[in-house]
Design an enzyme around this catalytic site. Structure first.
Site, PDB file in Angstrom:
ATOM      1  N   GLU A  22      31.966  14.316  21.485  1.00  0.00           N
ATOM      2  CA  GLU A  22      32.069  15.758  21.332  1.00  0.00           C
ATOM      3  C   GLU A  22      32.332  16.173  19.886  1.00  0.00           C
ATOM      4  OE1 GLU A  22      34.876  17.538  24.004  1.00  0.00           O
ATOM      5  OE2 GLU A  22      33.745  19.404  23.904  1.00  0.00           O
ATOM      6  N   ASP A  23      33.142  15.421  19.185  1.00  0.00           N
ATOM      7  CA  ASP A  23      33.608  15.890  17.882  1.00  0.00           C
ATOM      8  C   ASP A  23      33.011  15.184  16.666  1.00  0.00           C
ATOM      9  OD1 ASP A  23      35.180  17.454  19.413  1.00  0.00           O
ATOM     10  OD2 ASP A  23      37.050  16.375  19.049  1.00  0.00           O
TER      11      ASP A  23
END
Ligand code: MN
Length: 747
Positions: free
Chosen positions: A98-99
């Site tokens: 996600e990051d």
């Protein structure tokens, strides 16, 4: 693995950590060794390194390097939940996809499918939190549980949330409150459901501390003040019991932990009593070490009742009848010599671990050969618990959620993370209408979890659905059999009616013209009688068939003439039982109007550029051919000629996977085509053919293969053409070559 960030392109196995990180990794590995049944040190080392490298340069609100967060989450997974090494690796990597620039494919190739699956689940779940519809506890839980195929995902999420709560003080106050509130309303009840009481209690306490610091401090101070007195009381109270236990050779531990702060607070507010009057601020727990058994628990019980008087109505035997989540223990409340009521819980070490860690403990005690099987058993066990809420729990805890896995509903997301609840069996068409009727009307195709799928596909909970729309209405009457929502059904019915009306109006006009020219005048009433004799249920239906070309208007003319002159209709004019043409079945119109060299980038009505497609090897379609697309299991589209024998087979076996495709006007690309020629062998034939093709027809010839046998010549040419017209021209010209008998396209 190939990652864009230059810092993390290295081979993880050979990455050297700085001494400080090496120490952190070693500590984690030691903890794994101590708490897990087995531990793949390489897997965890690689996961640690990737977590460290991919989050490099990022700091948390606390100012600490970011990677310390996944590290702490992993430690919670190891020490406080106690799952397996795969979960630890997934915890270390839970924020990467996600990051950071690390992709799920990277994870899969480096760490295998299970870790990738867990991380995919974590990423999806974080979508649940962003969605507006999931703010109600019940929806949230149903959603989480229906989408997390592997419940380890949910357990790691608990660990993630727990660490975020432990470090919440670094966030702005407003954010603190919303996170604490969410934790109290969503996470704590779910942790309770999962039977992870230690984590549930800490989540509640941390949320309470954030939301009501004064109330929290008050109770914490009172507990501290009472600590000495409590400990003194416990040791005095247990003296006679412990003596007896030791004399009988028992090995045991005693825990006299107070109830957690939030549960005391709840009791005070519920029962409107001051702190001092909450008598069971603690329960004494006697835990028998291995290899003591449940029979020994009963012996302990008898020792206790030898010294103190039990209150019969407070006795609970969860050993013979465990709670649905596996909780086992004997509970009794006795009266001390000073008249105080004391609750005592008696259990074995294994029972204690299940009581503290719920599911996760079951995870550890898994038995049997296949892991896959274990996971399935684990999941079905959880579902069981959720389907059969136990009544006795309600008295003890917060509102007990009537959590059923609603099997008649599914939960899906829009690309923006908006949650939609649909009936089970819903298709992307239903979803499209749920978004907006215009989206439903113009839906051309759907992407589910990033892959193109047929609009008729049945959706599953957790699917992320994107609808690709065109500029025009693209409804397909056949969808009426696939949709399940009222909205979609109603609109399709209306559309079908409209369409029928339009077609039958066209049919009526055709008839009117015909009748005019033939000088026939007949009332609708009379014409309806003719229609009945032609076996139509109504005049409208007759006109519909004429309008759609199924019934020939000339036949009607004959029938009317015969009716008017003889008063009857010739049976042979009656409608034959034609089915509607099968070709109408798939109306999804893909427009292949841009084909790049490598066969990548299909543009769908100028809107979609990333549909992967390729041409079937079996029939090598070229522009102008009648083609259909098949959605492959990988989600890309294979293009076949309609006449291909594989197409016929696929229509029968995999009809749902068909999409209609059509060619763009000018592709500017070259396609391979094969031509078969048969003729009389003669000197110079091959050179005649090749010069005709390359010089006269300016066509690129890839190969020519000939065999000749007793004066006959057979050959295959592979040429490059820009479309069917080009190929036909080549074939026509070849037919004129002296000696060539047959020329045809060859698959
Ligand atoms: Mn996290």
């Amino acid at each position: 693995m190939t990652i864009q960030n230059p810092d993390i392109t290295q081979d993880l196995a050979t990455v050297q950590l700085d001494p400080a990180q090496q120490v952190e990794l070693n500590n984690l590995l030691n903890e794994c060794q101590a708490h897990l049944e087995s531990c793949d040190a390489d897997l965890i080392s690689k996961a640690f390194k990737l977590a460290f490298l991919s989050h490099k340069g990022i700091v948390r609100a606390s100012g600490e390097p970011y990677y310390l967060h996944p590290l702490e989450v992993a430690r919670i997974v190891v020490k406080e939940i106690g799952m397996d090494d795969v979960s630890v690796a997934a915890a270390l990597l839970h924020d990467t996809v996600e990051d950071t620039e690390v992709s799920l494919d990277d994870i899969r190739s480096e760490f295998g499918p299970t870790v990738a699956h867990l991380i995919d689940g974590m990423t999806k779940i974080s979508g649940v939190f962003k969605s507006k519809g999931a703010k109600q506890a019940e929806t949230f839980m149903k959603l989480l549980l229906s989408m997390a195929e592997d419940l380890r995902v949910v357990l790691i999420k608990f660990a993630d949330r727990l660490h975020n709560m432990r470090t919440i003080q670094h966030l702005p106050r407003k954010k603190q409150l919303s996170i604490a509130n969410e934790t109290m309303e969503l996470f704590a009840p779910l942790a309770h459901r999962f039977g992870i009481y230690n984590i549930k209690s800490e989540l509640e306490d941390l949320s309470f501390k954030t939301m009501d610091p004064t109330g929290y401090k008050f109770i914490a101070r009172k507990l501290r003040e009472k600590k000495d007195a409590r400990e003194k009381f416990i040791s005095k109270f247990l003296e006679p019991v412990e003596e007896q236990l030791r004399a009988s050779g028992f090995k045991f531990n005693v825990k006299g932990r107070p109830k957690h702060i939030y549960s005391i607070y709840r009791k005070m507010t519920r029962q409107q009593k001051p702190f001092e009057e909450i008598y069971d601020l603690f329960a004494i727990r006697i835990i028998l070490q291995e290899p003591h058994t449940k029979e020994d628990c009963w012996r302990v019980y008898s020792f206790i009742t030898d010294s103190y008087t039990p209150i019969p109505e407070r006795f609970r035997d969860f050993i013979s009848v465990p709670k649905a989540n596996g909780y086992q223990s004997l509970h009794t409340t006795v009266v001390s010599s000073t008249g105080q009521k004391v609750e005592i819980q008696i259990r074995t070490e294994k029972m204690d671990e299940i009581a503290e860690r719920g599911f996760a403990a079951h995870w550890r005690y898994k038995e049997g050969p296949g892991k896959e099987q274990d996971i399935n058993r684990f999941v079905s066990w959880v579902r069981d618990v959720l389907d059969n809420p136990r009544p006795e729990a309600a008295t003890e805890f917060v509102e007990d959620f009537q959590l059923n896995l609603y099997t008649d509903e599914i939960y899906v997301f829009s690309p923006k993370g908006e949650l939609k609840t649909l009936p089970k069996g819903a298709t992307p068409i239903d979803f499209a209408f749920e978004i907006h009727s215009e989206v439903g009307e113009r839906a051309l195709a759907a992407k589910v979890n990033g892959k193109i799928v047929p609009l008729r596909l049945r959706l599953k909970s957790g699917d992320q659905v994107e609808i690709i729309t065109g500029k025009q209405i693209n409804l397909n009457p056949d969808w009426i059999n696939d949709v399940v929502t009222h909205k979609a059904r109603a609109r399709l019915r209306q559309y079908i009616k409209q369409k029928e009306r339009k077609v039958s109006n066209e049919g009526r006009q055709l008839w009117n013209k015909k009748a005019d020219r033939a000088g026939i005048e007949i009332s609708d009433q009379e014409l309806a009688k003719v229609a009945t004799r032609l076996r139509y249920s109504s005049l409208q239906m007759l006109f519909f068939d004429i309008g759609s070309g199924v019934y020939d208007v000339n036949k009607l003319l004959k029938a009317v003439k015969s009716y008017m002159s003889k008063g009857r209709v010739d049976e042979s004019e009656a409608r034959s039982d034609l089915d509607s043409p099968a070709a109408d079945h798939y109306k999804i119109a893909y427009d292949i109007n841009n084909i790049h060299g490598g066969g990548e980038g299909l543009i769908l009505n100028g809107e979609l550029t990333d549909v992967r497609f390729s041409f079937a090897r079996c029939c090598n379609p070229i522009p102008g051919d009648d083609v259909v697309g098949f959605i492959s299991r990988e989600g890309d589209i294979k293009i076949h000629r309609v006449s291909c024998k594989n197409t016929r087979h696929l229509i029968k076996t995999d009809g749902e996977r068909i999409v209609d495709v059509s060619w763009a006007r000018n592709t500017g690309n070259q396609f391979m085509a094969a031509i078969r020629i048969v003729g009389e062998d003669r000197v110079g034939l091959v050179s005649d053919i090749s010069s005709l093709i390359s010089k006269n027809l300016k066509t690129n010839m890839k190969s020519i293969n000939v065999t000749s046998d007793s004066g006959m010549f057979e050959g295959t040419l592979i040429i490059m053409v820009d479309g069917i017209g080009h190929l036909e021209k080549v074939i026509m010209r070849l037919q004129k070559v002296n000696g060539i008998k047959e020329v045809y396209r060859y698959e």
